[in-house]
Design an enzyme around this catalytic site. Structure first.
Site, PDB file in Angstrom:
ATOM      1  N   HIS A 158      -2.840  23.335  72.717  1.00  0.00           N
ATOM      2  CA  HIS A 158      -2.696  24.317  71.016  1.00  0.00           C
ATOM      3  C   HIS A 158      -2.476  24.445  70.185  1.00  0.00           C
ATOM      4  O   HIS A 158      -3.287  25.214  69.634  1.00  0.00           O
ATOM      5  CB  HIS A 158      -0.638  24.464  71.248  1.00  0.00           C
ATOM      6  CG  HIS A 158      -0.692  23.347  70.603  1.00  0.00           C
ATOM      7  ND1 HIS A 158       0.227  22.204  71.308  1.00  0.00           N
ATOM      8  CD2 HIS A 158      -0.281  22.659  69.341  1.00  0.00           C
ATOM      9  CE1 HIS A 158       0.261  21.631  70.507  1.00  0.00           C
ATOM     10  NE2 HIS A 158       0.384  22.014  69.027  1.00  0.00           N
ATOM     11  N   ASP A 178      -0.680  20.596  78.195  1.00  0.00           N
ATOM     12  CA  ASP A 178      -1.010  20.747  76.528  1.00  0.00           C
ATOM     13  C   ASP A 178      -2.341  19.777  76.523  1.00  0.00           C
ATOM     14  O   ASP A 178      -2.244  19.051  75.271  1.00  0.00           O
ATOM     15  CB  ASP A 178       0.092  20.289  75.509  1.00  0.00           C
ATOM     16  CG  ASP A 178      -0.223  21.249  74.573  1.00  0.00           C
ATOM     17  OD1 ASP A 178      -1.170  21.985  73.965  1.00  0.00           O
ATOM     18  OD2 ASP A 178       0.527  21.010  73.582  1.00  0.00           O
ATOM     19  N   GLY A 201       0.678  19.346  62.047  1.00  0.00           N
ATOM     20  CA  GLY A 201      -0.892  18.881  61.562  1.00  0.00           C
ATOM     21  C   GLY A 201      -0.706  17.242  62.110  1.00  0.00           C
ATOM     22  O   GLY A 201      -2.246  17.159  63.004  1.00  0.00           O
ATOM     23  N   ASN A 202      -0.290  17.022  62.846  1.00  0.00           N
ATOM     24  CA  ASN A 202      -0.189  15.728  63.898  1.00  0.00           C
ATOM     25  C   ASN A 202      -0.657  15.756  65.649  1.00  0.00           C
ATOM     26  O   ASN A 202      -0.815  14.970  66.337  1.00  0.00           O
ATOM     27  CB  ASN A 202       1.620  14.533  63.625  1.00  0.00           C
ATOM     28  CG  ASN A 202       1.438  13.850  62.964  1.00  0.00           C
ATOM     29  OD1 ASN A 202       2.169  14.316  61.627  1.00  0.00           O
ATOM     30  ND2 ASN A 202       0.342  12.223  62.591  1.00  0.00           N
ATOM     31  N   SER A 203      -0.196  17.242  65.613  1.00  0.00           N
ATOM     32  CA  SER A 203      -0.398  17.727  67.153  1.00  0.00           C
ATOM     33  C   SER A 203      -2.042  16.533  67.919  1.00  0.00           C
ATOM     34  O   SER A 203      -3.217  17.069  66.756  1.00  0.00           O
ATOM     35  CB  SER A 203      -0.829  19.387  67.175  1.00  0.00           C
ATOM     36  OG  SER A 203       0.564  19.711  66.918  1.00  0.00           O
ATOM     37  N   ILE A 247       2.795  25.815  97.229  1.00  0.00           N
ATOM     38  CA  ILE A 247       2.677  26.825  98.039  1.00  0.00           C
ATOM     39  C   ILE A 247       3.582  28.286  97.570  1.00  0.00           C
ATOM     40  O   ILE A 247       3.688  29.241  98.783  1.00  0.00           O
ATOM     41  CB  ILE A 247       4.054  25.890  98.766  1.00  0.00           C
ATOM     42  CG1 ILE A 247       5.516  26.166  97.641  1.00  0.00           C
ATOM     43  CG2 ILE A 247       4.006  24.473  99.607  1.00  0.00           C
ATOM     44  CD1 ILE A 247       7.061  25.955  98.079  1.00  0.00           C
TER      45      ILE A 247
END
Length: 390
Positions: free
Chosen positions: A130, A160, A233-235, A290
């Site tokens: 993201h 992610d 911002g830490n992502s 499946i």
């Protein structure tokens, strides 16, 4: 004449005494030998006797010094378009609203901030999908202030995780990977990133939980939960142990106000490494599939189907025509209770079980159909890529 002189003398003395009284009352320091700006002649203080080159007791300086150079700041820009929304995201949910940066439609180019972790001397950087999805331009800022362009190698929106690459010339030492098996609830951990764009920042906390799923952030979840302060911002930044080794990639927080509330989530290092290797070696992640529409069994649903009490499983409410499950004999209305001998309790567990089998392999499904147990063999297919929402 004498009386007149005496009167003048008495008046002068009276005036002087009045002046002295006023000064003594209002400005006593004017009559003191002590300097006007000093209350005491001197003070004595005691300073600690220690070696300033050594760490303070309980300090995590060595761990931070080892790992911080490998954490980078990521700046992305995208051209004017609709606001970026993750597939299936509920924009009223605290996870989305305050962490993933919901933005209104804008005719101007937009920019966002994030973090990443340098994991190899070849310039490979791990971050969140993201952070870089839909970006037209990605700039990386190293801890020493240097800036450079990055290109996307690949990403996996369902966990992610994204892999990007920068110029490998004169890079700082990459981070050291830790062992997820060594991580325990209660361990001290440190989060490193670029919160709110203020610059590289370290926060501390503990491991609050392991294997956290059913959070509703990603399709496939197995989070480390921590109370270390993780903010927008830490992502994509690093979650490290007290040895300075990487144990997770920070990805999300729960927040009602946009800031840390002590509930943060990180993707464990073993899963991040697995996804990274699949992207680099195969161009993407292949998962088993499946072709069914599963539904969790509620108590009311079980009763309406006439299932035995305490039946554990999921209802197959739909089967894709011509798909792997249909070819293997699965029918709508079947209750799936086990995959390859392992019980299946909910939809998310089924997704993980089938995904881990991988495409092209055989899955043994145990189902209930009209009060009878059946064992079906299904050749798994390849899970389709999720649709992106622009």
């Amino acid at each position: 004449m004498f009386n007149r002189l005496w009167l003048m003398f008495a008046q002068a003395v009276t005036i002087l005494l009045a002046a002295w009284f006023i000064v003594a009352t209002l400005k006593p320091t004017w009559l003191s030998n002590t300097p006007m700006n000093s209350i005491v002649d001197s003070i004595t203080i005691k300073e600690g006797d220690y070696d300033s080159s050594s760490n303070n007791p309980g300090s995590y300086h060595d761990a931070v010094k080892k790992s911080m150079p490998a954490v980078v700041n990521i700046f992305t820009t995208k051209s004017a378009s609709k606001p970026k929304t993750r597939k299936g995201a509920d924009t009223s949910d605290p996870f989305f609203k305050f962490f993933f940066g919901e933005q209104p439609p804008n005719e101007e180019p937009s920019s966002s901030l994030g973090s990443g972790v340098l994991v190899s001397p070849e310039g490979i950087v791990l971050t969140n999908h993201h952070v870089i999805s839909d970006a037209d331009d990605i700039d990386i800022a190293l801890s020493d202030g240097r800036k450079m362009k990055a290109k996307i190698i690949g990403s996996d929106p369902e966990t992610d995780i994204a892999v990007i690459k920068i110029d490998p010339k004169q890079l700082p030492p990459p981070i050291t990977f830790g062992k997820i098996e060594s991580v325990k609830v209660g361990d001290v951990v440190l989060a490193i990133g670029n919160p709110f764009g203020v610059g590289q920042t370290v926060t501390s906390g503990i491991v609050s939980a392991l294997g956290r799923d059913h959070v509703g952030i990603n399709t496939f979840e197995n989070f480390i939960q921590t109370d270390a302060a993780i903010n927008p911002g830490n992502s994509g930044g690093a979650l490290i142990d007290t040895r300075g080794n990487l144990i997770g990639i920070n990805t999300a927080i729960y927040s009602n106000n946009g800031g840390s509330m002590g509930i943060g989530f990180a993707i464990p290092v073993n899963l991040a490494k697995q996804i990274m290797e699949a992207i680099i070696n195969n161009g993407g992640v292949s998962r088993g599939w499946i072709g069914v529409e599963p539904q969790n069994l509620s108590k009311e649903l079980s009763e309406s189907l006439g299932l035995p009490a305490n039946t554990s499983g999921i209802l197959i409410s739909g089967v894709l025509e011509g798909g792997p499950a249909a070819r293997g004999g699965v029918k709508p209305g079947d209750v799936l209770i086990a995959v390859n001998g392992n019980s299946t309790k909910d939809v998310r567990q089924l997704l993980n079980q089938i995904a881990q089998i991988g495409p092209g392999n055989e899955a043994t499904l145990k189902v209930l159909r009209k009060d009878k147990e059946l064992v079906l063999k299904v050749q798994t297919g390849k899970r389709p890529k999720p649709k992106t929402t622009n």
